[in-house]
Design an enzyme around this catalytic site. Structure first.
Site, PDB file in Angstrom:
ATOM      1  N   ASN A  15       0.846  -1.203   0.000  1.00 52.55           N
ATOM      2  CA  ASN A  15       0.000   0.000   0.000  1.00 52.55           C
ATOM      3  C   ASN A  15       0.884   1.258   0.000  1.00 52.55           C
ATOM      4  OD1 ASN A  15      -1.627   2.157   0.772  1.00 52.55           O
ATOM      5  ND2 ASN A  15      -3.029   0.841   1.908  1.00 52.55           N
ATOM      6  N   ASP A  74      -0.708  -4.211   9.903  1.00 52.60           N
ATOM      7  CA  ASP A  74      -2.069  -4.652   9.595  1.00 52.60           C
ATOM      8  C   ASP A  74      -2.995  -3.738  10.369  1.00 52.60           C
ATOM      9  OD1 ASP A  74      -3.554  -6.534   7.959  1.00 52.60           O
ATOM     10  OD2 ASP A  74      -4.463  -7.160   9.834  1.00 52.60           O
ATOM     11  N   GLY A 155      -8.765   4.128   1.603  1.00 50.82           N
ATOM     12  CA  GLY A 155      -9.636   3.270   2.414  1.00 50.82           C
ATOM     13  C   GLY A 155     -10.836   4.010   2.991  1.00 50.82           C
ATOM     14  N   ASP A 157     -10.880   6.591   4.904  1.00 59.31           N
ATOM     15  CA  ASP A 157     -10.611   7.986   5.273  1.00 59.31           C
ATOM     16  C   ASP A 157     -11.790   8.934   4.978  1.00 59.31           C
ATOM     17  OD1 ASP A 157      -8.169   7.548   6.425  1.00 59.31           O
ATOM     18  OD2 ASP A 157      -7.002   8.043   4.644  1.00 59.31           O
ATOM     19  N   LYS A 177      -3.179  14.198   8.697  1.00 67.05           N
ATOM     20  CA  LYS A 177      -3.333  12.764   8.985  1.00 67.05           C
ATOM     21  C   LYS A 177      -1.993  12.149   9.395  1.00 67.05           C
ATOM     22  CE  LYS A 177      -4.820   8.250   7.494  1.00 67.05           C
ATOM     23  NZ  LYS A 177      -4.944   7.267   6.429  1.00 67.05           N
ATOM     24  N   HIS A 182      -3.531   6.638  13.611  1.00 60.26           N
ATOM     25  CA  HIS A 182      -3.139   5.375  14.258  1.00 60.26           C
ATOM     26  C   HIS A 182      -1.751   4.955  13.785  1.00 60.26           C
ATOM     27  CE1 HIS A 182      -5.207   4.940  10.509  1.00 60.26           C
ATOM     28  NE2 HIS A 182      -4.969   3.660  10.398  1.00 60.26           N
TER      29      HIS A 182
HETATM   30  P1  ITT Z   1      -0.904  -4.146   2.990  1.00 64.63           P
HETATM   31  O1  ITT Z   1      -1.579  -5.383   3.550  1.00 64.63           O
HETATM   32  O2  ITT Z   1      -0.184  -4.397   1.705  1.00 64.63           O
HETATM   33  O3  ITT Z   1      -0.062  -3.438   4.010  1.00 64.63           O
HETATM   34  P2  ITT Z   1      -3.618  -3.124   2.773  1.00 64.63           P
HETATM   35  O4  ITT Z   1      -4.192  -1.893   2.138  1.00 64.63           O
HETATM   36  O5  ITT Z   1      -4.120  -4.453   2.321  1.00 64.63           O
HETATM   37  O6  ITT Z   1      -2.029  -3.050   2.625  1.00 64.63           O
HETATM   38  P3  ITT Z   1      -4.438  -3.901   5.438  1.00 64.63           P
HETATM   39  O7  ITT Z   1      -4.305  -5.333   5.109  1.00 64.63           O
HETATM   40  O8  ITT Z   1      -3.835  -3.407   6.695  1.00 64.63           O
HETATM   41  O9  ITT Z   1      -3.804  -2.948   4.304  1.00 64.63           O
HETATM   42  O10 ITT Z   1      -5.978  -3.588   5.277  1.00 64.63           O
HETATM   43  C1  ITT Z   1      -6.581  -2.693   6.039  1.00 64.63           C
HETATM   44  C2  ITT Z   1      -7.702  -2.009   5.322  1.00 64.63           C
HETATM   45  O11 ITT Z   1      -8.196  -1.113   6.328  1.00 64.63           O
HETATM   46  C3  ITT Z   1      -7.255  -1.133   4.158  1.00 64.63           C
HETATM   47  O12 ITT Z   1      -7.421  -1.771   2.910  1.00 64.63           O
HETATM   48  C4  ITT Z   1      -8.186   0.067   4.298  1.00 64.63           C
HETATM   49  O13 ITT Z   1      -9.423  -0.201   3.704  1.00 64.63           O
HETATM   50  C5  ITT Z   1      -8.393   0.157   5.800  1.00 64.63           C
HETATM   51  N1  ITT Z   1      -7.437   1.085   6.413  1.00 64.63           N
HETATM   52  C6  ITT Z   1      -6.302   0.800   7.086  1.00 64.63           C
HETATM   53  N2  ITT Z   1      -5.668   1.911   7.478  1.00 64.63           N
HETATM   54  C7  ITT Z   1      -6.420   2.932   7.025  1.00 64.63           C
HETATM   55  C8  ITT Z   1      -6.298   4.316   7.072  1.00 64.63           C
HETATM   56  O14 ITT Z   1      -5.250   4.912   7.627  1.00 64.63           O
HETATM   57  N3  ITT Z   1      -7.246   5.057   6.509  1.00 64.63           N
HETATM   58  C9  ITT Z   1      -8.293   4.481   5.919  1.00 64.63           C
HETATM   59  N4  ITT Z   1      -8.481   3.182   5.809  1.00 64.63           N
HETATM   60  C10 ITT Z   1      -7.556   2.398   6.356  1.00 64.63           C
END
Ligand code: ITT
Length: 196
Positions: A15, A74, A155, A157, A177, A182
């Site tokens: 990401n 994660d 995501g 946001d 942000k 977090h």
């Molecule tokens: P990686 O696994 O490659 O790190 P990912 O996007 O798949 O990237 P996650 O598995 O951690 O990330 O998935 C968490 C989901 O939660 C992500 O796809 C977003 O939809 C949401 N998310 C996580 N952090 C966020 C943020 O800071 N702002 C908005 N949405 C977020």
């Protein structure tokens, strides 16, 4: 193969928004190298039932491939009125890895519900050269907006309003942000650990 120098740290994520949120916080003590920088595009499995399990799985997978210290993230959105959903299923909540569809589903599920309390949580998993494994947590409390607002971030946001603000993360500047989120909070703990 270990491609990295001692002042570089591999971030096990696909990401790019995550990378940009924390790179400047960690530099200059460490330079973040991403999987994209190493031209690694294979999907990393996330089969766990908790953020910790998934973070460990991602970090372990990448450590085994590159044989170099790395950390993963994660994260997820936890909504009180939905018993913590989407939580660990945040990336595919609607069945699709599509931000807009997932946001729409959350708004539909909260339609008519006054309790909009939610928080984002992230777990970093760091694996060092001797395989010592350490976790760092970051949480930001807030609430879910009535509608999707703003184009910034990624995501959830556009539907998340951090506590103390009226704008969503989608409307607030990326810089704001980067200091509040977090992920910023977990990053500070990781930096303190690396400096100690
Ligand atoms: P990686 O696994 O490659 O790190 P990912 O996007 O798949 O990237 P996650 O598995 O951690 O990330 O998935 C968490 C989901 O939660 C992500 O796809 C977003 O939809 C949401 N998310 C996580 N952090 C966020 C943020 O800071 N702002 C908005 N949405 C977020």
């Amino acid at each position: 193969m270990n491609h990295l120098s001692a002042d570089q740290l591999l971030f096990a994520t696909h990401n790019p928004a995550k990378v940009s949120e924390l790179s400047h916080l960690i530099s200059p003590s460490k330079e973040i190298v991403s999987l994209a920088d190493l031209n690694y595009n294979e999907e990393i499995p996330e089969t766990g039932n908790t953020l910790e399990e998934n973070a460990l799985e991602k970090a372990k997978t990448v450590f085994e491939i590159f044989n170099t210290p790395c950390f993963s993230d994660d994260s997820g959105l936890f909504i009180e009125a939905l018993n913590g959903e989407p939580g660990v299923h945040s990336a595919h909540y609607s069945g699709k890895r599509d931000y807009q569809t997932n946001n729409q589903l959350v708004l539909e599920k909260l339609n008519g519900i006054t309790n909009r309390k939610a928080y984002f949580k992230t777990i970093f998993c760091l694996i060092e050269a001797d395989r010592k494994t350490t976790y760092f947590e970051g949480i930001i409390n807030g609430s879910i907006a009535k509608e999707s607002r703003g184009e910034n971030g990624f995501g959830y946001d556009p539907i998340f309003i951090p506590k103390g603000y009226t704008k969503t993360f989608g409307e607030l500047s990326v810089e704001t942000k980067k200091t509040l989120s977090h992920r910023a909070r977990a990053t500070k703990k990781l930096i303190d650990y690396l400096r100690a």
